[in-house]
Design a protein around this motif. Structure first.
Motif, PDB file in Angstrom:
ATOM      1  N   THR A 143      10.279 -24.957  30.701  1.00 50.90           N
ATOM      2  CA  THR A 143      10.666 -26.012  31.641  1.00 50.90           C
ATOM      3  C   THR A 143      11.215 -25.426  32.932  1.00 50.90           C
ATOM      4  O   THR A 143      10.861 -25.855  34.034  1.00 50.90           O
ATOM      5  N   LEU A 144      12.082 -24.417  32.787  1.00 52.38           N
ATOM      6  CA  LEU A 144      12.742 -23.851  33.966  1.00 52.38           C
ATOM      7  C   LEU A 144      11.769 -23.223  34.947  1.00 52.38           C
ATOM      8  O   LEU A 144      11.900 -23.387  36.161  1.00 52.38           O
ATOM      9  N   LYS A 145      10.799 -22.478  34.421  1.00 56.29           N
ATOM     10  CA  LYS A 145       9.930 -21.736  35.341  1.00 56.29           C
ATOM     11  C   LYS A 145       9.009 -22.650  36.145  1.00 56.29           C
ATOM     12  O   LYS A 145       8.355 -22.193  37.080  1.00 56.29           O
ATOM     13  N   LYS A 146       8.987 -23.944  35.799  1.00 63.26           N
ATOM     14  CA  LYS A 146       8.188 -24.900  36.571  1.00 63.26           C
ATOM     15  C   LYS A 146       8.990 -25.604  37.655  1.00 63.26           C
ATOM     16  O   LYS A 146       8.435 -26.299  38.484  1.00 63.26           O
ATOM     17  N   ILE A 147      10.319 -25.430  37.635  1.00 64.41           N
ATOM     18  CA  ILE A 147      11.165 -26.077  38.634  1.00 64.41           C
ATOM     19  C   ILE A 147      11.010 -25.335  39.964  1.00 64.41           C
ATOM     20  O   ILE A 147      11.195 -24.117  40.027  1.00 64.41           O
ATOM     21  N   PRO A 148      10.677 -26.023  41.061  1.00 66.14           N
ATOM     22  CA  PRO A 148      10.398 -25.348  42.344  1.00 66.14           C
ATOM     23  C   PRO A 148      11.514 -24.433  42.819  1.00 66.14           C
ATOM     24  O   PRO A 148      11.252 -23.323  43.280  1.00 66.14           O
ATOM     25  N   VAL A 149      12.784 -24.863  42.708  1.00 66.85           N
ATOM     26  CA  VAL A 149      13.867 -24.027  43.221  1.00 66.85           C
ATOM     27  C   VAL A 149      13.996 -22.735  42.409  1.00 66.85           C
ATOM     28  O   VAL A 149      14.301 -21.668  42.964  1.00 66.85           O
ATOM     29  N   ILE A 150      13.720 -22.799  41.108  1.00 63.83           N
ATOM     30  CA  ILE A 150      13.757 -21.597  40.273  1.00 63.83           C
ATOM     31  C   ILE A 150      12.633 -20.658  40.676  1.00 63.83           C
ATOM     32  O   ILE A 150      12.820 -19.440  40.790  1.00 63.83           O
ATOM     33  N   ARG A 151      11.447 -21.208  40.883  1.00 64.99           N
ATOM     34  CA  ARG A 151      10.316 -20.376  41.301  1.00 64.99           C
ATOM     35  C   ARG A 151      10.604 -19.711  42.644  1.00 64.99           C
ATOM     36  O   ARG A 151      10.280 -18.542  42.847  1.00 64.99           O
ATOM     37  N   PHE A 152      11.238 -20.439  43.547  1.00 62.63           N
ATOM     38  CA  PHE A 152      11.530 -19.886  44.870  1.00 62.63           C
ATOM     39  C   PHE A 152      12.488 -18.703  44.760  1.00 62.63           C
ATOM     40  O   PHE A 152      12.249 -17.628  45.320  1.00 62.63           O
ATOM     41  N   TYR A 153      13.577 -18.872  44.009  1.00 65.22           N
ATOM     42  CA  TYR A 153      14.560 -17.805  43.895  1.00 65.22           C
ATOM     43  C   TYR A 153      13.995 -16.606  43.132  1.00 65.22           C
ATOM     44  O   TYR A 153      14.263 -15.450  43.486  1.00 65.22           O
ATOM     45  N   SER A 154      13.240 -16.846  42.082  1.00 66.71           N
ATOM     46  CA  SER A 154      12.702 -15.731  41.307  1.00 66.71           C
ATOM     47  C   SER A 154      11.690 -14.936  42.127  1.00 66.71           C
ATOM     48  O   SER A 154      11.670 -13.702  42.076  1.00 66.71           O
ATOM     49  N   GLU A 155      10.836 -15.626  42.887  1.00 70.90           N
ATOM     50  CA  GLU A 155       9.880 -14.921  43.734  1.00 70.90           C
ATOM     51  C   GLU A 155      10.594 -14.157  44.853  1.00 70.90           C
ATOM     52  O   GLU A 155      10.185 -13.057  45.223  1.00 70.90           O
ATOM     53  N   SER A 156      11.679 -14.726  45.374  1.00 71.64           N
ATOM     54  CA  SER A 156      12.433 -14.056  46.432  1.00 71.64           C
ATOM     55  C   SER A 156      13.073 -12.770  45.915  1.00 71.64           C
ATOM     56  O   SER A 156      13.061 -11.735  46.588  1.00 71.64           O
ATOM     57  N   LEU A 157      13.625 -12.832  44.702  1.00 68.51           N
ATOM     58  CA  LEU A 157      14.245 -11.635  44.121  1.00 68.51           C
ATOM     59  C   LEU A 157      13.213 -10.548  43.878  1.00 68.51           C
ATOM     60  O   LEU A 157      13.457  -9.358  44.113  1.00 68.51           O
ATOM     61  N   LYS A 158      12.037 -10.933  43.381  1.00 73.49           N
ATOM     62  CA  LYS A 158      10.979  -9.948  43.163  1.00 73.49           C
ATOM     63  C   LYS A 158      10.532  -9.334  44.479  1.00 73.49           C
ATOM     64  O   LYS A 158      10.245  -8.134  44.551  1.00 73.49           O
ATOM     65  N   PHE A 159      10.458 -10.140  45.523  1.00 78.04           N
ATOM     66  CA  PHE A 159      10.062  -9.650  46.838  1.00 78.04           C
ATOM     67  C   PHE A 159      11.064  -8.617  47.356  1.00 78.04           C
ATOM     68  O   PHE A 159      10.680  -7.549  47.853  1.00 78.04           O
ATOM     69  N   LEU A 160      12.358  -8.908  47.198  1.00 79.36           N
ATOM     70  CA  LEU A 160      13.377  -7.966  47.645  1.00 79.36           C
ATOM     71  C   LEU A 160      13.343  -6.677  46.838  1.00 79.36           C
ATOM     72  O   LEU A 160      13.537  -5.584  47.370  1.00 79.36           O
ATOM     73  N   ALA A 161      13.113  -6.788  45.522  1.00 76.20           N
ATOM     74  CA  ALA A 161      13.145  -5.610  44.655  1.00 76.20           C
ATOM     75  C   ALA A 161      11.920  -4.727  44.836  1.00 76.20           C
ATOM     76  O   ALA A 161      12.029  -3.503  44.909  1.00 76.20           O
ATOM     77  N   SER A 162      10.736  -5.336  44.904  1.00 75.34           N
ATOM     78  CA  SER A 162       9.505  -4.550  44.969  1.00 75.34           C
ATOM     79  C   SER A 162       9.081  -4.240  46.394  1.00 75.34           C
ATOM     80  O   SER A 162       8.342  -3.285  46.641  1.00 75.34           O
ATOM     81  N   GLY A 163       9.515  -5.070  47.348  1.00 73.62           N
ATOM     82  CA  GLY A 163       9.104  -4.897  48.730  1.00 73.62           C
ATOM     83  C   GLY A 163       7.840  -5.656  49.094  1.00 73.62           C
ATOM     84  O   GLY A 163       7.470  -5.718  50.271  1.00 73.62           O
ATOM     85  N   TYR A 164       7.165  -6.245  48.074  1.00 69.65           N
ATOM     86  CA  TYR A 164       5.899  -6.919  48.318  1.00 69.65           C
ATOM     87  C   TYR A 164       5.928  -8.356  47.810  1.00 69.65           C
ATOM     88  O   TYR A 164       6.561  -8.647  46.785  1.00 69.65           O
ATOM     89  N   LEU A 165       5.230  -9.229  48.528  1.00 69.09           N
ATOM     90  CA  LEU A 165       5.106 -10.638  48.155  1.00 69.09           C
ATOM     91  C   LEU A 165       3.675 -10.920  47.740  1.00 69.09           C
ATOM     92  O   LEU A 165       2.755 -10.808  48.559  1.00 69.09           O
ATOM     93  N   PRO A 166       3.423 -11.272  46.456  1.00 68.61           N
ATOM     94  CA  PRO A 166       2.052 -11.565  46.017  1.00 68.61           C
ATOM     95  C   PRO A 166       1.518 -12.844  46.658  1.00 68.61           C
ATOM     96  O   PRO A 166       2.183 -13.878  46.660  1.00 68.61           O
ATOM     97  N   ILE A 167       0.307 -12.743  47.198  1.00 68.66           N
ATOM     98  CA  ILE A 167      -0.394 -13.905  47.752  1.00 68.66           C
ATOM     99  C   ILE A 167      -1.813 -13.854  47.209  1.00 68.66           C
ATOM    100  O   ILE A 167      -2.704 -13.242  47.804  1.00 68.66           O
ATOM    101  N   GLY A 168      -2.019 -14.467  46.050  1.00 63.35           N
ATOM    102  CA  GLY A 168      -3.332 -14.409  45.410  1.00 63.35           C
ATOM    103  C   GLY A 168      -3.679 -13.005  44.975  1.00 63.35           C
ATOM    104  O   GLY A 168      -2.937 -12.359  44.230  1.00 63.35           O
ATOM    105  N   LYS A 169      -4.784 -12.482  45.490  1.00 66.34           N
ATOM    106  CA  LYS A 169      -5.249 -11.143  45.129  1.00 66.34           C
ATOM    107  C   LYS A 169      -4.668 -10.056  46.015  1.00 66.34           C
ATOM    108  O   LYS A 169      -4.994  -8.885  45.860  1.00 66.34           O
TER     109      LYS A 169
END
Length: 826
Positions: free
Chosen positions: A419-445
């Motif tokens: 349920t949580l991973k479908k909530i937009p605000v959770i997805r936004f924060y989790s993707e933001s943290l991954k972007f900061l940690a890895s340096g890259y933002l996935p956009i499709g392929k």
């Protein structure tokens, strides 16, 4: 008449109290976490009839004695008594709450502590029961991991983003403990795998057959599945030291047990068919990295039967409120013991009162144990392997194949995470943290990044704006394409890089890469040599550049793992050096001065890490480091004139690095390297030793040496770092409460430059202005700096103080330097 008599007889019997065998069963769990409590004592009050719970916290007590209540006790928890109702069969569950249990000192007035003789015999038998004595073994493993957010404070729940989440929490009552505190699950995984071990050489491998991963921010389970199996949940108490969270904890049956532990013989009982001693374990010093809890030792063999151990809160650990390890051991035919069930719980407290804590639970169950028949060493080339269809099974498969059914709480966890991973605000924060940690933002392929290169500012480029793209696993698992471009508003130059990598073999990691780059670099601060020091590299790209130059290069790189831990690299590189500072050199055989030059190098390298572990993340292979053995490397490169280079020369470098466990003294790390450049070349081609004029500490540099201060064409360097953990500062009462930890450094460098290379360095440019060149070391006098410092300041910061011991004649030299750094350590 007979019917009436029978009916009357049955009626009378129904009014007679039943005194048949009493059967009581149930489950004992932790009231805060819902986890089962194994090895708890269940006693019919007023009798001597009792039993211990199994590893899942279940008990089944059968007795001809009657009692009106049942009592459950376990060390570290408050005991509970519940009434037994009328009848013979009952199901009574208990939830125990942790007590404010404090270790007590036991005084034996006469003779030796009887527990000491038991421990002494158990230590003498260690080698007989250590599973590492087996030539080989293999097991089938089931592993599950759960990570929850707990200690959800009122201030945390009032945050606007969190309110949207807590509304969902209220709909699932199973995810609260008895005190009504909300638990927010964010990750759950299950793994079925085969684990293989062989001795001489010691090698391990795990084949992940099936894996199911669900978690907030998890979009691809392939990487996570490599680290959620049993290989990373191994705790062997027959080792002297057990590694947990990169800390070394001393085993209760280690060789030096008398220096770390005290013991109390609590009881003698029976587990299955085995008679065992029950011993309580206490650290002699609460701040030591040692365990407290209970161990069960077989009376006949002195082998460990069970352990239930906790790392005390008083131990010098950051954020950690509790680490608990419960283990049940099974003997193999040759006699060595293998853990059949292991449960680990790590509780991380709130970093600040307005944040939340974390609770991580790990469980591993082992069966189908086979010993002997070691696999060939080539089988262990890859430490963790995913079967092609590892993530293709649905819930029906797991319901049939998981060895232990999920509890109601775990089923609720799965529902909540989905349920949580479908909530937009959770997805936004989790993707933001991954972007900061890895340096890259996935956009499709494609992946956009790295973000540290989006904006820079320095004296050469002024404001620099850049961006890059790379393909990911969705594009291909055989090809990786990446590119980057940047533009300086001051120098008005375009910088770029591009590369294509072909992944030939993912099992024996084999890649072929071609690349090109045009970029601003600095002599002695080349980007290629600073990979892995991202903070220091980022700091060096801002402000004032030292000896900057435009590097335009073309490279071919080939990498192949020949066998486990042994990697061969090779390639060729063409580079054009175009200085942006006042640089000249004397050309060979001529008296004219030149400022630009070209080199073409062929290179070959060998690297060996006997127990180094790698995982594959997308299309990259990442090292998790070695366990105890050193890493050796040797690299040779040859410069060719006939391949459009201007110089013939050779470069040789050998190195060794290792982490050393020093027991109660802490942990040491060292790196030793030696190199030589054969031939007469401009000094940017020589070894320009890395200094550090920034405020930030880095282990890669000499921290009291200026940038470009020393250059060598032959050298030997040795760097030594020691982490005392709590060994020194734990003994100072006031400092002990701060949990500061002492660190020490020693960096040594011998080097020299040949007369031929010194003669190539002019002192004046063609216009008669003096040139900035470099300093050379006296072969008889090494560069030496010594440092000491404190880490874990406010749990994040580290301060190092360095003293320069040699080469103090230059008045511009600073003999003392203070460096700071930030780190997340436990």
């Amino acid at each position: 008449m007979k019917t009436r008599f029978l009916f009357l007889l049955l009626t009378l019997i129904s009014f007679i109290p039943s005194y048949g065998q009493l059967v009581v069963k149930g489950k004992i769990t932790d009231a805060e976490t819902g986890d089962p409590i194994p090895f708890a004592s269940v006693l019919l009050q007023g009798t001597s009839t009792g039993i211990s719970t199994d590893f899942e916290g279940n008990y089944l007590l059968e007795s001809n004695n009657r009692a009106d209540s049942l009592e459950v006790t376990y060390i570290g928890y408050n005991s509970i008594t519940k009434a037994i109702g009328p009848g013979n069969e009952h199901t009574i569950n208990f939830q125990l709450r942790p007590s404010d249990y404090e270790m007590e000192a036991f005084v034996f007035e006469a003779g030796e502590n009887p527990a000491f003789d038991i421990i002494r015999k158990a230590v003498d038998k260690r080698k007989s029961f250590d599973k590492r004595k087996l030539d080989a073994y293999q097991t089938k493993n089931y592993t599950k991991i759960e990570i929850d957010i707990d200690h959800v404070s009122e201030a945390f729940t009032k945050r606007k983003a969190v309110k949207k989440v807590t509304a969902v929490l209220d709909s699932i009552k199973q995810l609260t403990n008895d005190e009504g505190e909300k638990i927010l699950p964010v990750f759950f995984s299950e793994t079925l795998s085969s684990f293989y071990f062989r001795n001489n050489p010691e090698l391990k491998k795990e084949v992940v057959e099936k894996s199911k991963v669900t978690g907030v921010g998890i979009t691809d389970g392939a990487t996570v599945s490599q680290i959620t199996g049993a290989a990373f949940q191994e705790y062997n108490f027959y080792r002297n030291w057990i590694s947990i969270l990169e800390k070394e904890f001393v085993s209760p049956i280690a060789d030096g047990w008398r220096g770390f532990y005290d013991y109390d013989l609590l009881d003698s009982t029976k587990i299955g068919n085995d008679s065992v001693y029950v011993l309580q374990v206490y650290p002699l010093r609460t701040q030591d990295l040692a365990f407290t809890g209970t161990i069960w030792i077989n009376k006949n063999t002195y082998a460990l039967k069970q352990v239930d151990l906790t790392i005390p809160k008083e131990a010098n650990l950051n954020f950690i409120e509790r680490i608990k390890i419960q283990q049940e051991l099974t003997p193999t035919d040759p006699g060595a013991l293998i853990p059949s069930k292991t449960r680990v719980q790590v509780k991380i407290g709130q970093i600040t009162p307005k944040t939340a804590g974390l609770l991580a639970k790990f469980y591993t169950s082992v069966d189908s144990i086979e010993t002997g028949n070691p696999k060939p060493t080539s089988f262990f080339n890859q430490a963790v392997v995913l079967q092609p269809d590892f993530d293709q099974e649905g819930e029906d498969f797991w319901n049939k194949n998981r060895r232990d059914p999920l509890s109601e709480e775990e089923l609720a966890v799965l529902q909540m995470v989905d349920t949580l991973k479908k909530i937009p605000v959770i997805r936004f924060y989790s993707e933001s943290l991954k972007f900061l940690a890895s340096g890259y933002l996935p956009i499709g392929k494609l992946d956009l990044g790295p973000w540290p290169g989006f904006f820079n500012y320095n004296n050469v480029e002024g404001i620099r704006i850049g961006a890059g793209l790379r393909t990911n696993l969705k594009f291909s698992d055989k090809w990786k394409i990446e590119g980057y471009a940047a533009y300086g508003l001051l120098d008005k130059r375009l910088k770029y890089s591009g590369a294509i990598t072909k992944i030939v073999d993912r099992e024996r990691w084999t890649t072929v890469k071609i690349s090109t780059q045009k970029e601003i670099d600095q002599v002695g601060l080349e980007m290629e040599s600073l990979e892995g020091n991202s903070i220091f590299l980022a700091a060096s790209r801002f402000g004032t550049f030292r000896k900057p130059f435009i590097s335009t290069n073309y490279k071919l790189d080939i990498k192949r793992e020949l066998f486990k831990g042994f990697t061969l690299t090779g390639g060729i590189k063409s580079n054009h050096f175009d200085p942006l500072f006042n640089f000249y050199y004397l050309d060979e055989g001529a008296s004219e001065l030149k400022s630009t030059f070209k080199t073409t190098e062929g290179k070959i390298g060998l690297r060996y890490g006997r127990d180094e572990t790698f995982i594959i993340n997308d299309n990259d292979r990442i090292s998790l480091g070695p366990a105890k053995w050193p890493i050796f490397a040797i690299n040779y490169s040859r410069g060719f004139q006939w391949l459009r280079g201007e110089y013939n020369y050779s470069r040789l470098k050998v190195s060794i690095s290792q982490k050393l466990n020093m027991g109660m003294l802490g942990i040491s790390r060292y790196e030793a390297s030696a190199g030589k450049v054969y031939g007469d070349v401009p000094y940017p081609v020589l070894e320009n030793h890395l200094g550090n004029e920034t405020l930030f500490y880095t282990s890669a540099a000499f921290n009291t040496m200026d940038f470009n201060e020393f250059t060598s064409d032959q050298y030997f360097s040795f760097r030594y770092r020691h982490f005392f953990e709590g060994f020194l500062l734990n003994k100072i009462p006031l400092v002990r409460k701060l949990k500061w930890r002492a660190v020490a450094n020693a960096n040594l460098l011998f080097g020299s430059v040949s007369e031929a290379n010194l003669s190539r360095v002019p002192v004046m440019d063609p216009d008669g202005f003096p040139l900035q060149t470099f300093g050379s070391l006296d072969p008889a006098t090494p560069f030496l700096e010594l440092g000491y410092g404190v880490e874990n300041i406010f749990k994040f910061f580290r301060v190092d103080f360095f003293h320069r011991m040699t080469y103090l004649d230059d008045p511009s030299v600073k003999p003392f330097a203070v460096k700071v750094s930030a780190q997340i350590i436990f």
